[in-house]
Design an enzyme around this catalytic site. Structure first.
Site, PDB file in Angstrom:
ATOM      1  CG  HIS A 155     -11.387   1.010   0.109  1.00 55.72           C
ATOM      2  ND1 HIS A 155     -11.435  -0.218   0.782  1.00 55.72           N
ATOM      3  CD2 HIS A 155     -10.373   1.559   0.756  1.00 55.72           C
ATOM      4  CE1 HIS A 155     -10.623  -0.353   1.692  1.00 55.72           C
ATOM      5  NE2 HIS A 155      -9.883   0.665   1.940  1.00 55.72           N
ATOM      6  CB  CYS A 185      -2.090  -3.013   5.194  1.00 57.24           C
ATOM      7  SG  CYS A 185      -3.907  -2.204   5.289  1.00 57.24           S
ATOM      8  CE  LYS A 196      -4.029  -4.302   1.530  1.00 58.07           C
ATOM      9  NZ  LYS A 196      -4.670  -3.405   1.962  1.00 58.07           N
ATOM     10  CG  ASP A 240      -2.063  -1.029   1.205  1.00 59.18           C
ATOM     11  OD1 ASP A 240      -1.961  -1.953   0.220  1.00 59.18           O
ATOM     12  OD2 ASP A 240      -2.894  -1.047   2.231  1.00 59.18           O
TER      13      ASP A 240
HETATM   14  C1  VGL Z   1      -4.554   0.729   5.782  1.00 62.82           C
HETATM   15  C2  VGL Z   1      -6.215   1.499   7.195  1.00 62.82           C
HETATM   16  C3  VGL Z   1      -7.299   1.470   6.182  1.00 62.82           C
HETATM   17  C4  VGL Z   1      -3.286   0.382   5.486  1.00 62.82           C
HETATM   18  C5  VGL Z   1      -5.778   0.484   4.920  1.00 62.82           C
HETATM   19  O1  VGL Z   1      -2.849   0.171   4.377  1.00 62.82           O
HETATM   20  O2  VGL Z   1      -2.590   0.305   6.686  1.00 62.82           O
HETATM   21  N1  VGL Z   1      -5.097   1.025   7.010  1.00 62.82           N
HETATM   22  N2  VGL Z   1      -6.872   1.026   4.848  1.00 62.82           N
HETATM   23 ZN    ZN Z   2      -8.453   1.250   3.291  1.00 60.45          ZN
END
Ligand code: VGL
Ligand code: ZN
Length: 198
Positions: free
Chosen positions: A49, A152, A107, A9
């Site tokens: 999302h 994550c 995801k 991410d």
């Molecule tokens: C994440 C919160 C919501 C992350 C993703 O990548 O850690 N945290 N969505």
């Molecule tokens: Zn998220």
């Protein structure tokens, strides 16, 4: 053993000025790019999302970002709207070397279920397909870097360890959100499962 680097991410919304900015999120990009050469495979994950996702506080009357709520699958932190499919915030950081990636795994696309882990959605049963990809390619030794350490990265590392992969988290190439002790809890949980945090 065949080694994969899993980059979690590293997206604009998790970097400074992003919707869910992780302090210092951008600082890890050059180090991650440099590390790619040491691996047989590079895999990127992308939080992805749909608009109105159930993990967004804006989807729940009377809730604010960082409140907790109860979902059918358990407790869930509510976030600012972030990483909405097709928006600039969901793009990878512009300096991340995406060319080197063999696979991009998205995801968080199921409207009613969040997905911190790269392996399973937050119901802990719906798979993303990453396990099968790694096993069929013989990638058994995983190193994880990226954002955010305590969400994550943490849940991906825990799931990988539970699935029997060898897992190292390069903490110097991760950055944390740290909500109410979440970073300390993550370190504890990863350590208990045999994840090597360096
Ligand atoms: C994440 C919160 C919501 C992350 C993703 O990548 O850690 N945290 N969505
Ligand atoms: Zn998220």
């Amino acid at each position: 053993m065949t080694k994969a680097l899993i980059v979690i991410d590293v997206q604009n919304d998790f970097c400074p000025d992003g919707a869910l900015a992780v302090p210092g999120g951008h600082e890890i990009v050059p180090g991650i790019n440099a590390l790619m050469a040491d691996f047989d495979a590079v895999i990127l994950t992308q939080d992805w999302h749909p608009a109105g996702h159930s993990s967004f506080a804006s989807s729940h009357d009377g809730k604010s970002p960082y409140d907790l709520t109860e979902m059918p699958y358990g407790p869930q932190v509510l976030w600012p709207d972030h990483c909405v499919q097709g928006t600039p915030g969901a793009d990878f950081h512009a300096d991340l070397n995406t060319t080197r990636a063999d696979l991009v795994i998205r995801k968080g696309y199921t409207p009613a279920i969040d997905s911190y882990s790269a392996f399973f959605e937050n119901d802990q049963t719906t798979p993303t397909g990453l396990e099968g990809y790694l096993r069929t390619r013989g990638l058994s030794d995983l190193t994880m870097v990226g954002l955010a350490t305590d969400f994550c990265v943490n849940f991906s590392a825990q799931d990988a360890a539970k699935l029997g992969f060898s897992v190292t988290v390069r903490n110097d190439l991760c950055r944390a959100i740290d909500l109410d002790g979440s970073l300390a809890a993550a370190m504890q949980a990863m350590g208990a499962l045999g994840v090597e945090v360096t």
